[in-house]
Design a protein around this motif. Structure first.
Motif, mmCIF file in Angstrom:
data_model
loop_
_atom_site.group_PDB
_atom_site.id
_atom_site.type_symbol
_atom_site.label_atom_id
_atom_site.label_comp_id
_atom_site.label_asym_id
_atom_site.label_seq_id
_atom_site.Cartn_x
_atom_site.Cartn_y
_atom_site.Cartn_z
ATOM 1 N N ALA A 1 0.833 -1.199 0.000
ATOM 2 C CA ALA A 1 0.000 0.000 0.000
ATOM 3 C C ALA A 1 0.869 1.251 0.000
ATOM 4 C CB ALA A 1 -0.929 -0.007 1.215
ATOM 5 N N GLY A 2 1.994 1.204 0.712
ATOM 6 C CA GLY A 2 2.914 2.332 0.733
ATOM 7 C C GLY A 2 3.530 2.597 -0.632
ATOM 8 N N THR B 1 -1.490 10.162 3.905
ATOM 9 C CA THR B 1 -1.721 10.013 5.336
ATOM 10 C C THR B 1 -1.720 8.530 5.722
ATOM 11 O OG1 THR B 1 -4.131 9.861 5.121
ATOM 12 C CG2 THR B 1 -3.169 12.070 5.319
ATOM 13 N N VAL B 2 -1.535 8.289 7.010
ATOM 14 C CA VAL B 2 -1.616 6.918 7.521
ATOM 15 C C VAL B 2 -2.989 6.333 7.230
ATOM 16 C CG1 VAL B 2 -1.653 5.523 9.632
ATOM 17 C CG2 VAL B 2 0.155 7.229 9.285
ATOM 18 N N ARG C 1 4.747 7.279 9.363
ATOM 19 C CA ARG C 1 4.848 7.191 7.896
ATOM 20 C C ARG C 1 6.301 7.058 7.446
ATOM 21 N NH1 ARG C 1 3.189 12.017 4.937
ATOM 22 N NH2 ARG C 1 3.873 13.031 6.847
ATOM 23 N N GLU C 2 7.181 7.773 8.114
ATOM 24 C CA GLU C 2 8.592 7.708 7.717
ATOM 25 C C GLU C 2 9.137 6.296 7.850
ATOM 26 O OE1 GLU C 2 12.865 9.450 9.260
ATOM 27 O OE2 GLU C 2 11.136 10.802 9.289
ATOM 28 N N ILE D 1 10.752 4.107 4.813
ATOM 29 C CA ILE D 1 12.056 3.442 4.855
ATOM 30 C C ILE D 1 11.914 1.973 4.470
ATOM 31 C CG2 ILE D 1 13.860 2.647 6.446
ATOM 32 C CD1 ILE D 1 13.575 5.364 7.886
ATOM 33 N N ALA D 2 10.877 1.316 4.982
ATOM 34 C CA ALA D 2 10.653 -0.096 4.639
ATOM 35 C C ALA D 2 10.366 -0.247 3.153
ATOM 36 C CB ALA D 2 9.496 -0.655 5.461
ATOM 37 N N VAL D 3 9.570 0.666 2.593
ATOM 38 C CA VAL D 3 9.264 0.636 1.158
ATOM 39 C C VAL D 3 10.539 0.848 0.348
ATOM 40 C CG1 VAL D 3 8.163 1.977 -0.684
ATOM 41 C CG2 VAL D 3 6.842 1.311 1.342
ATOM 42 N N TYR D 4 11.325 1.833 0.731
ATOM 43 C CA TYR D 4 12.568 2.150 0.012
ATOM 44 C C TYR D 4 13.524 0.957 0.041
ATOM 45 C CZ TYR D 4 16.793 4.724 -1.300
ATOM 46 O OH TYR D 4 17.939 5.150 -1.934
#
Length: 223
Positions: free
Chosen positions: A32-33, A46-47, A68-69, A73-76
């Protein structure tokens, strides 16, 4: 009305161990991110929106991520790991010269960016606008890709580092050229065909090979 989402969630996770349920929810939030950050951008998301896309409540968001950050980071990290693995896979069957190996890796990368423009926004645009921690993560990632290029160059031209060249700087120059080419291409709406972008970016790697093969190993000593 209020019980329906609970029933849907329980049916999705029924029969799965608790730790695997949490891991599955985390994967859903990462996906989703990718969609939210890659289309609307980090600062506009937004969350609540992320949870809606994942079909999870905010309780489950904070089960895995502090904010969110942390999700960004997990998405990146998820995306860069995928790309790094794909680069390595593309290099393995390539002919062992700088041009052929560069074209194989660059074709995979540029095609990935064109097929999924979300990658460019996440990896090359918003990443510099969030926090010092995220910027440092980006620098570490660039360093890891430069190290991959350095290893490739050193394996192809083992005499280069002994001729006064700093292969780390050479590798960063090549990676930087790729990154700027990718951003220019994206900002232009991916107008040029992938093969054209690959050919024009790969020429820098091919020039390194031609330089070494035509006596460039003695360049610094004779300057």
């Amino acid at each position: 009305m209020s019980t329906r989402p609970t029933r849907r969630r329980s049916s999705r996770f029924r029969g799965i161990a608790a730790d695997e349920r949490q891991a599955q929810r985390r994967r859903m939030l990462v996906e989703a991110g990718i969609e939210a950050f890659g289309t609307r951008g980090f600062h506009a998301t937004t969350v609540r929106e992320i949870c809606a896309k994942a079909r999870l409540t905010e309780r489950y968001f904070y089960e895995s991520f502090a904010n969110r950050e942390a999700l960004y980071i997990a998405v990146y990290e998820h995306l860069t790991t995928q790309l790094r693995d794909a680069v390595v896979a593309a290099l393995l069957p390539a002919r062992r010269d700088a041009g052929a190996m560069a074209r194989a890796a660059l074709r995979m990368l540029f095609q990935s960016f064109k097929d999924d423009p979300r990658l460019m926004r996440i990896l090359f645009i918003d990443v510099f606008t969030i926090s010092d921690e995220v910027t440092r993560l980006s620098r570490r990632t660039t360093e890891s890709f430069a190290e991959l290029v350095r290893t490739m160059v050193e394996s192809l031209y083992p005499g280069l580092s002994g001729s006064g060249y700093d292969l780390r700087l050479v590798a960063h120059g090549l990676v930087g050229a790729f990154m700027n080419t990718a951003m220019h291409w994206a900002y232009g709406g991916y107008a040029e065909p992938v093969d054209v972008v690959v050919r024009n970016c790969a020429v820098m790697f091919e020039a390194l090979g031609a330089y070494v093969e035509h006596g460039g190993l003695q360049g610094p000593a004779s300057a």
